[in-house]
Design an enzyme around this catalytic site. Structure first.
Site, PDB file in Angstrom:
ATOM      1  NE  ARG A  59      -2.202   1.628   3.479  1.00  0.00           N
ATOM      2  CZ  ARG A  59      -2.062   1.220   4.536  1.00  0.00           C
ATOM      3  NH1 ARG A  59      -2.579  -0.181   4.897  1.00  0.00           N
ATOM      4  NH2 ARG A  59      -1.333   1.494   5.464  1.00  0.00           N
ATOM      5  CE1 TYR A 112     -15.004  12.489 -14.961  1.00  0.00           C
ATOM      6  CE2 TYR A 112     -14.536  12.327 -12.625  1.00  0.00           C
ATOM      7  CZ  TYR A 112     -14.858  11.517 -14.079  1.00  0.00           C
ATOM      8  OH  TYR A 112     -15.283  10.405 -13.905  1.00  0.00           O
ATOM      9  CG  ASP A 186      -7.979  15.948 -14.569  1.00  0.00           C
ATOM     10  OD1 ASP A 186      -7.386  15.550 -15.380  1.00  0.00           O
ATOM     11  OD2 ASP A 186      -8.989  15.753 -13.898  1.00  0.00           O
ATOM     12  CE  LYS A 210     -11.972   8.117 -17.661  1.00  0.00           C
ATOM     13  NZ  LYS A 210     -12.042   9.584 -17.006  1.00  0.00           N
TER      14      LYS A 210
END
Ligand SMILES: *Cc1c(COP(=O)(O)O)cnc(C)c1O
Length: 394
Positions: A59, A112, A186, A210
């Site tokens: 992690r 977004y 972004d 994406k």
């Protein structure tokens, strides 16, 4: 040396030693281990004290995420990067690393949807204030910063969704830097079209889901920037459980191999498709930054050169025609994401912008007849044939 004989249970339960080899694999192996074997307690101190390099617990970091983060950081010209479990994971970790109770996050006004929701709906519960600015007018950011002395982070996007408004990154970065406030951009819609770090942007996030992964089979995100700022994001991402897994990181590395080729090809195809759509009598309006008709075409040329990306939005007259068009497409699927090798269409009003209030929708230009196209790698004439016949049915 021969092995000591052990029982079947013991033999089966133990991890094999790494294979002996004087050679190394040419491509990165997938390393799924959730924890790493450490020689002794002193070595733990060395790892945590920064005297030794190595992995400890997945992690917090693992080889595949590390390889991917390094590649993305180099691609963006940044010192460091961190991989998160999704684009939202990367954005949320960056916002959480900078926001605090009594502080404010300034958002560009066509972000977004989930990024806006994160700050406006979720972080407001923790006493984080917000405000908005118009990314096409850097002066509106200057005014917002002057009006609020408590801003901890500014968030913008290179290309907005769905109308592909272009943020003048150098101008916005200069205003944020003047105020001494970190800026997160972004860059999901615009990988390689420009390099935000070189334009003065300190923090750059991607939804790797994406265009960078590019094959619609990964959910992952990343943020890159200066080593210290990214170290803080990494710590937050680990604590909030937002870091990404090994297999997804490996797939994203694999997808990124062809990113420059895909950016080149999809930009060329999208420009041609946008021109043909604009000339079609059933199409009311086309938004593509490469078209002279786009309101930000001049900024786009200066910032991107001659490649304008894979995304197009266009409008037909009303929801019914949009639905007929979507159903009429023989080969291009209706799939509300972007960045796949295959061209897809989306309907922002009922998918990405679903449930937003009418005022926000009108401002963002999201009408019932608006269709968004994510251009893939097909031949442009084959694509056009499909759009042309489907438009004929509307
Ligand atoms: C998809 C997307 C995100 C969120 O990414 P996920 O990987 O789905 O969490 C953020 N910003 C933009 C611009 C996106 O298109």
């Amino acid at each position: 040396m021969p092995h000591e004989p052990v029982s079947d249970a013991t033999l089966c339960s133990r991890s094999p030693a790494p294979p002996r080899s004087s050679t190394e694999p040419l491509s990165p192996p997938i390393q799924l281990a959730s924890v790493f074997r450490i020689a002794g307690i002193d070595e733990v101190d060395d790892l945590f004290g920064g005297r030794a390099e190595g992995f400890f617990y997945a992690r917090d970091g693992h080889p595949n995420a590390s390889q991917l983060a390094d590649k993305l950081a180099r691609l963006e010209g940044a010192e460091a990067g961190v991989v998160c479990a999704s684009g939202m994971g990367a954005i949320a970790a960056t916002v959480l690393a900078n926001a605090e109770r009594g502080g404010r996050v300034l958002l560009s006004d066509e972000l977004y949807g989930k990024t806006t929701t994160l700050v406006v709906r979720e972080l407001s519960r923790f006493g984080v204030a917000h405000g908005f600015f118009d990314p096409s007018r850097p002066d509106s950011l200057r005014e917002a910063l002057a009006a609020a002395p408590d801003v901890r982070l500014v968030v913008a996007e290179t290309l907005s969704n769905p109308l592909l408004r272009v943020c003048d990154l150098a101008a916005v970065a200069a205003v944020a830097a003047e105020a001494g406030v970190p800026l997160l951009v972004d860059h999901t819609f615009a990988p390689l079209l420009c390099k935000p770090i070189a334009l003065g942007v300190p923090l750059v996030a991607h939804s790797l889901t994406k265009l960078i992964s590019g094959h619609a089979d990964v959910t992952l995100g990343a943020v890159v920037g200066a080593r210290e700022a990214i170290g803080r994001v990494r710590a937050v991402a680990s604590t909030f459980g937002q870091t990404g897994g090994a297999f997804d990181s490996w797939l994203a590395l694999r997808g990124a191999v062809t990113l420059p080729l895909r950016v080149e090809r999809t930009s060329r195809t999208a420009l041609e498709l946008a021109r043909r759509l604009e000339a079609h009598p059933k199409v009311a309006r086309v938004s593509y930054p490469g078209l002279p008709s786009h309101p930000d075409h001049v900024v786009a040329r200066r910032q991107f050169g001659d490649r304008f990306g894979a995304m197009i939005a266009f409008e037909v007259d009303g929801r019914e025609r949009a639905d007929r068009l979507i159903r009429g497409l023989r080969d291009v699927p209706f799939a509300p994401s972007l960045g796949d090798a295959e061209t897809t269409v989306s309907h922002p009003l009922t998918t990405s912008h679903r449930g937003q209030d009418p005022e926000a929708l009108a401002k963002a230009g999201v009408t019932p007849g608006l269709i968004r196209v994510s251009v893939g790698l097909e031949d442009v004439d084959d694509l056009w044939n499909d759009f042309d016949q489907a438009l004929g049915l509307t």
